[in-house]
Design a protein around this motif. Structure first.
Motif, PDB file in Angstrom:
ATOM      1  N   SER A 106      -1.821  10.324 -11.122  1.00  0.00           N
ATOM      2  CA  SER A 106      -2.410  11.487 -10.922  1.00  0.00           C
ATOM      3  C   SER A 106      -2.159  11.824  -9.375  1.00  0.00           C
ATOM      4  N   ASP A 107      -1.133  11.153  -8.857  1.00  0.00           N
ATOM      5  CA  ASP A 107      -0.756  11.426  -7.361  1.00  0.00           C
ATOM      6  C   ASP A 107      -2.068  11.143  -6.508  1.00  0.00           C
ATOM      7  N   ARG A 108      -2.742  10.120  -6.544  1.00  0.00           N
ATOM      8  CA  ARG A 108      -3.829   9.817  -5.721  1.00  0.00           C
ATOM      9  C   ARG A 108      -3.615   8.450  -5.362  1.00  0.00           C
ATOM     10  N   PRO A 109      -2.543   8.032  -4.544  1.00  0.00           N
ATOM     11  CA  PRO A 109      -2.270   6.652  -4.245  1.00  0.00           C
ATOM     12  C   PRO A 109      -3.220   5.786  -3.361  1.00  0.00           C
ATOM     13  N   GLU A 110      -3.772   6.450  -2.545  1.00  0.00           N
ATOM     14  CA  GLU A 110      -4.757   5.891  -1.855  1.00  0.00           C
ATOM     15  C   GLU A 110      -6.071   5.590  -2.855  1.00  0.00           C
ATOM     16  N   GLU A 111      -6.598   6.291  -3.627  1.00  0.00           N
ATOM     17  CA  GLU A 111      -7.360   5.667  -4.744  1.00  0.00           C
ATOM     18  C   GLU A 111      -6.814   4.713  -5.532  1.00  0.00           C
ATOM     19  N   ALA A 112      -5.846   4.689  -5.897  1.00  0.00           N
ATOM     20  CA  ALA A 112      -5.011   3.866  -6.738  1.00  0.00           C
ATOM     21  C   ALA A 112      -5.147   2.387  -5.880  1.00  0.00           C
ATOM     22  N   LEU A 113      -4.589   2.611  -4.911  1.00  0.00           N
ATOM     23  CA  LEU A 113      -4.529   1.212  -3.908  1.00  0.00           C
ATOM     24  C   LEU A 113      -5.890   0.531  -3.920  1.00  0.00           C
TER      25      LEU A 113
END
Length: 388
Positions: A106-113
């Motif tokens: 969903s293009d939310r890499p900070e939350e993914a990390l």
């Protein structure tokens, strides 16, 4: 099975309604009816105290139902709901991993990390390490991403993502301009022997100044019959290596076969440097008639400069003025502080003014030529000799 459980829900045996609803959800999930399964799992949760025995499993099922049907927003919501109430569950790592995957997609890499880093044990650690490395790359930290892929390789040297991790580690190191390290990683036995890997090996070797080996890697990739897009990249890489090795005519042939704007421009420059000025003019003209045909287009400034230079060397001074004047006009800032239509490096701008001055000189327009030469003399980059 789902129909049988649905029938139980319509009976007067209320104590069986929640169990049958949950079992119906499970049956629907196994039938890959994920929307209907999610509705049934939700019904279990809506039952409140009556469904408490199945609450945890229903939340778990909701996560997977959302994931399986490709609804990343619903996956994130369901996963976060599960983890808020079952943070210490044996399958919390699995759900956190899915949440990380959905966040990254969903293009939310900070939350993914953030979610990947909570997975510290269990079957999903390997996938979480991989995902975290991609998340860091998406955040723009190429070196940090490479370090995470390296950490994966150290922990799982024979893991199911080892080949991918070795390749991606090399890719990120190339992007971070750590070329020598990239070469070492991409030559590891874990790295795949594919055309894609050959392209990045070529890029790493070129960055390290090993142009013979870069050429060999690019040619090896071409032998593996890559798809059209990758073939163009490999031909461009081979052309770049040949250019650096002083084999301009061979480089031009590879560039011309690539077909993209960068390669066509590079082919024109290679032809120009090899003394094939007419072909250089043709290639630059073709680029201006195609991908570089409008102000602000990629390689617009380079194409105009190269076209003008070729025309100048052909002693077609009047013809050379048009691309030069076009370049200089497009390099002017717009009204109300708007940026130039075409971004032009100061040294290229100075060279264009110098060439225009010479064109006017050969046209016996000494007054304008003198003004332009004076303009160049005031610019410290005026005498810069650079690759066109």
């Amino acid at each position: 099975a789902a129909k049988a459980f649905a029938a139980v829900r319509s009976t007067d045996a209320e104590y069986l309604h929640v169990p049958s609803t949950y079992l119906m959800a499970e049956a629907l999930f196994r039938q890959e009816s994920y929307v209907e399964a999610a509705e049934a799992y939700s019904a279990v949760l809506e039952a409140g105290e009556a469904g408490s025995e199945y609450e945890r499993d229903a939340r778990y099922g909701l996560v997977w139902s959302a994931w399986k049907r490709g609804d990343r927003v619903a996956t994130i919501a369901a996963a976060e709901s599960f983890l808020a109430t079952h943070a210490k569950d044996d399958q919390a790592g699995e759900i956190a991993f899915l949440c990380g995957e959905a966040q990254l997609e969903s293009d939310r890499p900070e939350e993914a990390l953030r979610w990947y880093e909570t997975v510290r044990e269990g079957d999903y650690v390997e996938g979480a390490l991989r995902g975290a490395a991609f998340a860091v790359a998406a955040l723009g930290d190429n070196l940090g991403s490479a370090e995470r892929f390296q950490a994966y390789l150290e922990r799982f040297p024979k893991g199911r993502f080892a080949a991918e991790a070795a390749l991606q580690c090399g890719v990120q190191l190339v992007r971070a301009e750590r070329f020598n390290q990239a070469v070492s990683v991409l030559l590891r036995p874990e790295a795949p022997q594919s055309a894609v890997a050959d392209y990045w090996r070529s890029a790493a070797l070129a960055g390290s100044g090993e142009h013979e080996r870069a050429l060999a890697a690019a040619l090896e990739g071409l032998d593996k019959e890559p798809d059209e897009a990758l073939e163009a990249q490999l031909r461009t890489a081979a052309g770049d290596a040949l250019f650096e090795l002083g084999r301009g005519e061979e480089a031009a042939r590879f560039y011309e076969q690539s077909g993209n704007a960068y390669a066509v421009h590079a082919a024109a420059v290679a032809r120009l440097n090899a003394g094939d000025v007419e072909e250089a003019e043709r290639l630059a003209r073709a680029l201006l008639a195609g991908e570089a045909g409008t102000a602000g287009a990629p390689y617009r400034a380079q194409a105009l400069t190269t076209h003008a230079e070729a025309l100048f060397r052909l002693e077609r001074y009047t013809d050379a003025e048009l691309p030069l004047r076009t370049l200089l006009a497009e390099a002017q800032p717009g009204g109300d502080g708007e940026p130039p239509a075409t971004q032009v490096d100061s040294a290229v701008h100075a060279r264009a003014v110098s060439r225009l001055a010479w064109c006017r000189w050969y046209a016996d327009d000494m007054e304008l030529a003198g003004t332009l030469f004076a303009n160049v003399a005031e610019n410290p980059d005026a005498g810069a000799e650079e690759r066109v």
